[in-house]
Design a protein around this motif. Structure first.
Motif, PDB file in Angstrom:
ATOM      1  N   SER A  46       0.851  -1.191   0.000  1.00 32.76           N
ATOM      2  CA  SER A  46       0.000   0.000   0.000  1.00 32.76           C
ATOM      3  C   SER A  46       0.890   1.246   0.000  1.00 32.76           C
ATOM      4  CB  SER A  46      -0.896   0.002   1.233  1.00 32.76           C
ATOM      5  OG  SER A  46      -0.113   0.198   2.399  1.00 32.76           O
ATOM      6  N   ASP A  47       0.277   2.384  -0.269  1.00 30.44           N
ATOM      7  CA  ASP A  47       1.044   3.632  -0.250  1.00 30.44           C
ATOM      8  C   ASP A  47       1.626   3.900   1.129  1.00 30.44           C
ATOM      9  OD1 ASP A  47       0.588   4.066  -2.914  1.00 30.44           O
ATOM     10  OD2 ASP A  47      -1.029   5.522  -2.623  1.00 30.44           O
ATOM     11  N   ALA A  48       0.875   3.567   2.171  1.00 37.38           N
ATOM     12  CA  ALA A  48       1.367   3.784   3.536  1.00 37.38           C
ATOM     13  C   ALA A  48       2.566   2.884   3.824  1.00 37.38           C
ATOM     14  CB  ALA A  48       0.256   3.528   4.548  1.00 37.38           C
ATOM     15  N   ALA A  49       2.501   1.643   3.376  1.00 41.01           N
ATOM     16  CA  ALA A  49       3.621   0.719   3.593  1.00 41.01           C
ATOM     17  C   ALA A  49       4.850   1.175   2.806  1.00 41.01           C
ATOM     18  CB  ALA A  49       3.226  -0.694   3.182  1.00 41.01           C
ATOM     19  N   LYS A  50       4.622   1.663   1.588  1.00 41.92           N
ATOM     20  CA  LYS A  50       5.736   2.174   0.795  1.00 41.92           C
ATOM     21  C   LYS A  50       6.370   3.381   1.482  1.00 41.92           C
ATOM     22  CE  LYS A  50       4.146   0.727  -3.773  1.00 41.92           C
ATOM     23  NZ  LYS A  50       3.747   1.163  -5.116  1.00 41.92           N
ATOM     24  N   GLU A  51       5.527   4.271   1.987  1.00 41.49           N
ATOM     25  CA  GLU A  51       6.046   5.473   2.649  1.00 41.49           C
ATOM     26  C   GLU A  51       6.860   5.110   3.889  1.00 41.49           C
ATOM     27  OE1 GLU A  51       4.539   9.614   4.718  1.00 41.49           O
ATOM     28  OE2 GLU A  51       3.136   8.462   3.498  1.00 41.49           O
ATOM     29  N   THR A  52       6.364   4.163   4.671  1.00 44.38           N
ATOM     30  CA  THR A  52       7.086   3.731   5.865  1.00 44.38           C
ATOM     31  C   THR A  52       8.438   3.127   5.496  1.00 44.38           C
ATOM     32  OG1 THR A  52       5.010   3.320   7.010  1.00 44.38           O
ATOM     33  CG2 THR A  52       6.966   2.244   7.895  1.00 44.38           C
ATOM     34  N   GLN A  55      10.757   5.901   4.215  1.00 40.50           N
ATOM     35  CA  GLN A  55      11.243   6.766   5.290  1.00 40.50           C
ATOM     36  C   GLN A  55      12.346   6.084   6.091  1.00 40.50           C
ATOM     37  OE1 GLN A  55       7.898   8.096   7.599  1.00 40.50           O
ATOM     38  NE2 GLN A  55       7.244   9.584   6.052  1.00 40.50           N
TER      39      GLN A  55
END
Length: 128
Positions: A46-52, A55
């Motif tokens: 997901s986009d959130a997993a990619k962002e994490t 980062q």
């Protein structure tokens, strides 16, 4: 004398780079960059997993950037500082040593010797 001091700067720079493990850090930067690209291309995340994930890699990359920057400053600063101190003591000249480091013939010989050492280093390590 200035050629000897210039050679000392080059050898000191290479030795400090190796001692601080900066070539390994540079390889780690490449590995982190490849991993970041793989994360971006992974459609299962997901986009959130990619962002994490990105980062986390960014923090690691900033740490490596600091280590590479500080190590490079030390690797060049220490040998040049030694030449400056010797120049202040009347042994050689700091300005002429810098000029020697910029001469094309010195750069060509240094590059050739460095490449030869790079190629032969694995054989020397294997025999010891």
């Amino acid at each position: 004398m200035n050629i000897v001091l210039a050679a000392g700067v080059v050898v000191g720079f290479a030795a400090i780079l190796e001692r601080l493990g900066l070539p390994t850090c540079a390889r780690e930067v490449g590995q982190h960059s490849t991993t970041c690209l793989e994360v971006l291309r992974d459609d299962s995340l997901s986009d959130a997993a990619k962002e994490t994930a990105l980062q986390d890699r960014a923090r690691q990359l900033f740490g490596l950037f600091g280590r590479l920057t500080g190590g490079s400053v030390l690797a060049l600063g220490l040998p040049l500082g030694g030449v400056w101190l010797l120049g202040s003591a009347g042994v050689g000249s700091f300005g002429e040593t810098l000029a020697t480091l910029q001469r094309v013939d010195f750069l060509i010989v240094t590059t050739a010797v460095g490449l030869l050492a790079y190629v032969l280093a694995p054989y020397a390590r294997a025999s010891s």
